[in-house]
Write a protein that holds these residues in place. Structure first.
Motif, PDB file in Angstrom:
ATOM      1  N   LEU A  70       0.832  -1.067  -0.152  1.00 58.01           N
ATOM      2  CA  LEU A  70       0.124   0.033   0.040  1.00 58.01           C
ATOM      3  C   LEU A  70       0.854   1.400  -0.141  1.00 58.01           C
ATOM      4  CD1 LEU A  70      -3.003  -0.951   2.605  1.00 58.01           C
ATOM      5  CD2 LEU A  70      -2.919  -1.046   0.009  1.00 58.01           C
ATOM      6  N   LYS A  71       0.476   2.366  -0.525  1.00 53.52           N
ATOM      7  CA  LYS A  71       1.069   3.517  -0.788  1.00 53.52           C
ATOM      8  C   LYS A  71       0.019   4.753  -0.607  1.00 53.52           C
ATOM      9  CE  LYS A  71       5.204   2.077  -2.696  1.00 53.52           C
ATOM     10  NZ  LYS A  71       5.136   1.263  -1.720  1.00 53.52           N
ATOM     11  N   LYS A  72       0.324   6.027  -0.517  1.00 48.69           N
ATOM     12  CA  LYS A  72      -0.609   7.010  -0.406  1.00 48.69           C
ATOM     13  C   LYS A  72      -1.429   7.011  -1.933  1.00 48.69           C
ATOM     14  CE  LYS A  72      -0.715  11.979  -0.360  1.00 48.69           C
ATOM     15  NZ  LYS A  72       0.330  13.385  -0.178  1.00 48.69           N
ATOM     16  N   GLY A  73      -2.726   7.183  -1.616  1.00 48.13           N
ATOM     17  CA  GLY A  73      -3.683   7.183  -2.663  1.00 48.13           C
ATOM     18  C   GLY A  73      -4.100   5.660  -2.927  1.00 48.13           C
ATOM     19  N   SER A  74      -3.542   4.787  -2.229  1.00 46.81           N
ATOM     20  CA  SER A  74      -4.172   3.324  -2.766  1.00 46.81           C
ATOM     21  C   SER A  74      -5.536   3.099  -2.017  1.00 46.81           C
ATOM     22  CB  SER A  74      -3.328   2.253  -1.825  1.00 46.81           C
ATOM     23  OG  SER A  74      -1.972   2.080  -2.524  1.00 46.81           O
ATOM     24  N   SER A  75      -6.572   2.310  -2.944  1.00 48.45           N
ATOM     25  CA  SER A  75      -7.855   2.201  -2.449  1.00 48.45           C
ATOM     26  C   SER A  75      -7.894   0.859  -1.530  1.00 48.45           C
ATOM     27  CB  SER A  75      -8.688   2.071  -3.649  1.00 48.45           C
ATOM     28  OG  SER A  75      -8.907   3.173  -4.494  1.00 48.45           O
ATOM     29  N   VAL A  76      -8.327   0.942  -0.670  1.00 52.61           N
ATOM     30  CA  VAL A  76      -8.338  -0.363   0.301  1.00 52.61           C
ATOM     31  C   VAL A  76      -9.773  -0.774   0.768  1.00 52.61           C
ATOM     32  CG1 VAL A  76      -7.444   0.952   2.257  1.00 52.61           C
ATOM     33  CG2 VAL A  76      -7.187  -1.364   2.060  1.00 52.61           C
ATOM     34  N   TYR A  77     -10.101  -1.858   0.996  1.00 45.02           N
ATOM     35  CA  TYR A  77     -11.334  -2.392   2.001  1.00 45.02           C
ATOM     36  C   TYR A  77     -10.743  -2.912   3.363  1.00 45.02           C
ATOM     37  CZ  TYR A  77     -14.906  -5.502   3.177  1.00 45.02           C
ATOM     38  OH  TYR A  77     -16.009  -6.227   3.674  1.00 45.02           O
ATOM     39  N   VAL A  78     -11.145  -2.368   4.207  1.00 43.10           N
ATOM     40  CA  VAL A  78     -10.889  -2.801   5.436  1.00 43.10           C
ATOM     41  C   VAL A  78     -12.005  -3.329   6.565  1.00 43.10           C
ATOM     42  CG1 VAL A  78      -9.596  -2.445   7.706  1.00 43.10           C
ATOM     43  CG2 VAL A  78      -8.651  -1.441   5.721  1.00 43.10           C
ATOM     44  N   GLU A  79     -11.831  -4.569   7.092  1.00 44.56           N
ATOM     45  CA  GLU A  79     -12.823  -5.056   8.015  1.00 44.56           C
ATOM     46  C   GLU A  79     -11.995  -5.136   9.285  1.00 44.56           C
ATOM     47  OE1 GLU A  79     -14.782  -8.594   7.256  1.00 44.56           O
ATOM     48  OE2 GLU A  79     -15.405  -8.175   5.230  1.00 44.56           O
ATOM     49  N   GLY A  80     -12.615  -4.643  10.402  1.00 38.21           N
ATOM     50  CA  GLY A  80     -12.052  -4.811  11.936  1.00 38.21           C
ATOM     51  C   GLY A  80     -12.827  -4.511  12.961  1.00 38.21           C
ATOM     52  N   ARG A  81     -12.423  -4.033  14.101  1.00 41.86           N
ATOM     53  CA  ARG A  81     -13.340  -3.681  15.226  1.00 41.86           C
ATOM     54  C   ARG A  81     -12.612  -2.286  15.667  1.00 41.86           C
ATOM     55  NH1 ARG A  81      -9.973  -5.027  19.401  1.00 41.86           N
ATOM     56  NH2 ARG A  81      -8.009  -6.324  18.875  1.00 41.86           N
ATOM     57  N   LEU A  82     -13.627  -1.506  16.376  1.00 42.99           N
ATOM     58  CA  LEU A  82     -13.360  -0.548  17.117  1.00 42.99           C
ATOM     59  C   LEU A  82     -12.586  -0.728  18.406  1.00 42.99           C
ATOM     60  CD1 LEU A  82     -16.241   1.732  16.605  1.00 42.99           C
ATOM     61  CD2 LEU A  82     -14.189   2.081  15.427  1.00 42.99           C
ATOM     62  N   GLN A  83     -11.420   0.125  18.597  1.00 37.69           N
ATOM     63  CA  GLN A  83     -10.829   0.058  20.108  1.00 37.69           C
ATOM     64  C   GLN A  83     -10.482   1.511  20.441  1.00 37.69           C
ATOM     65  OE1 GLN A  83      -8.056  -2.959  20.706  1.00 37.69           O
ATOM     66  NE2 GLN A  83      -6.640  -1.691  21.488  1.00 37.69           N
ATOM     67  N   THR A  84     -10.780   1.769  21.772  1.00 38.54           N
ATOM     68  CA  THR A  84     -10.775   3.035  22.082  1.00 38.54           C
ATOM     69  C   THR A  84      -9.583   2.951  23.567  1.00 38.54           C
ATOM     70  OG1 THR A  84     -13.185   3.848  21.869  1.00 38.54           O
ATOM     71  CG2 THR A  84     -11.927   5.056  23.432  1.00 38.54           C
ATOM     72  N   ARG A  85      -8.807   4.035  23.349  1.00 35.73           N
ATOM     73  CA  ARG A  85      -7.508   3.900  24.304  1.00 35.73           C
ATOM     74  C   ARG A  85      -7.566   5.149  25.054  1.00 35.73           C
ATOM     75  NH1 ARG A  85      -3.390   6.212  21.218  1.00 35.73           N
ATOM     76  NH2 ARG A  85      -3.712   6.235  18.923  1.00 35.73           N
ATOM     77  N   LYS A  86      -7.047   5.416  25.968  1.00 38.99           N
ATOM     78  CA  LYS A  86      -6.898   6.367  26.708  1.00 38.99           C
ATOM     79  C   LYS A  86      -5.433   6.658  26.954  1.00 38.99           C
ATOM     80  CE  LYS A  86      -7.666   7.821  31.634  1.00 38.99           C
ATOM     81  NZ  LYS A  86      -8.339   7.564  32.761  1.00 38.99           N
ATOM     82  N   TYR A  87      -5.006   8.000  26.723  1.00 41.89           N
ATOM     83  CA  TYR A  87      -3.616   8.532  26.832  1.00 41.89           C
ATOM     84  C   TYR A  87      -3.564   9.826  27.393  1.00 41.89           C
ATOM     85  CZ  TYR A  87      -4.227  11.262  22.558  1.00 41.89           C
ATOM     86  OH  TYR A  87      -4.783  12.122  21.675  1.00 41.89           O
ATOM     87  N   THR A  88      -2.259  10.232  27.945  1.00 37.20           N
ATOM     88  CA  THR A  88      -2.073  11.621  28.458  1.00 37.20           C
ATOM     89  C   THR A  88      -1.423  12.243  27.455  1.00 37.20           C
ATOM     90  OG1 THR A  88      -2.201  10.839  30.490  1.00 37.20           O
ATOM     91  CG2 THR A  88      -0.963  12.971  30.386  1.00 37.20           C
ATOM     92  N   ASP A  89      -1.787  13.594  26.991  1.00 36.57           N
ATOM     93  CA  ASP A  89      -1.012  14.244  25.867  1.00 36.57           C
ATOM     94  C   ASP A  89       0.020  14.862  26.548  1.00 36.57           C
ATOM     95  OD1 ASP A  89      -2.085  16.435  27.066  1.00 36.57           O
ATOM     96  OD2 ASP A  89      -3.293  17.113  25.498  1.00 36.57           O
ATOM     97  N   LYS A  90       0.953  15.693  25.697  1.00 37.81           N
ATOM     98  CA  LYS A  90       2.166  16.492  26.319  1.00 37.81           C
ATOM     99  C   LYS A  90       1.806  17.561  27.084  1.00 37.81           C
ATOM    100  CE  LYS A  90       2.121  19.487  22.201  1.00 37.81           C
ATOM    101  NZ  LYS A  90       2.600  19.624  20.921  1.00 37.81           N
TER     102      LYS A  90
END
Length: 166
Positions: A70-90
């Motif tokens: 894959l490269k910038k501009g490539s067309s893609v079909y993706v199946e997956g699941r959502l995952q939410t993560r918690k982080y602390t910014d700078k």
């Protein structure tokens, strides 16, 4: 009660994949995919195109394939699941980010700059790849050569009656 966490995205990469490797040697690839849709402005009635960006993460062999093909501009079909993560910014503020963890991917369109065809080596005939690792087939003795089927003789239509009832 059953639940489902399933996402399907069809879009274009906004940048080249970012590939990293864990200490174990397993690959991780991250991509940003743009999807867009058209909407009519309520006030002006004007059609406008809205773009949504999605962060998608790939792991293992699937990540290696993403990095390779894959490269910038490539067309893609993706199946997956959502995952939410918690982080602390700078600045020390706790934030949340929701990513898509890819489980299946298909490359769409032709091979850009690689000369015709849609096959990307491996996967199924449609360029699809699953996140599940493939296991090598157990070694077996080669099968005995099968008897080659004999071709059937061509039908002889010259002896058929011409009295067709319809």
């Amino acid at each position: 009660m059953a639940s489902v966490n399933k996402v399907i995205i069809v879009g274009n990469l906004g940048r080249d994949p970012e590939i990293r490797y864990m200490p174990s040697g397993d690959a991780i690839a991250n991509i940003a995919v743009a999807t867009s849709y058209k909407s009519k402005d309520r006030n002006t009635g004007e059609q406008k195109e809205l773009t949504e960006w999605h962060r998608i993460s790939f792991f293992g062999r699937l990540a290696e394939i993403v990095g390779q093909y894959l490269k910038k501009g490539s067309s893609v079909y993706v199946e997956g699941r959502l995952q939410t993560r918690k982080y602390t910014d700078k600045d020390g503020i706790e934030r949340y980010a929701t990513d898509i963890i890819a489980e299946n991917m298909q490359m769409l369109g032709g091979r850009q700059g690689m000369g015709g065809g849609d096959s990307y080596g491996g996967g199924d005939d449609m360029g699809g790849y699953d996140a599940a690792p493939s296991r090598p087939a157990p070694r077996q003795a080669p099968p005995a050569p099968a008897a080659r089927p004999q071709p059937k003789p061509a039908p002889n239509f010259s002896d058929m009656d011409d009295d067709i009832p319809f």
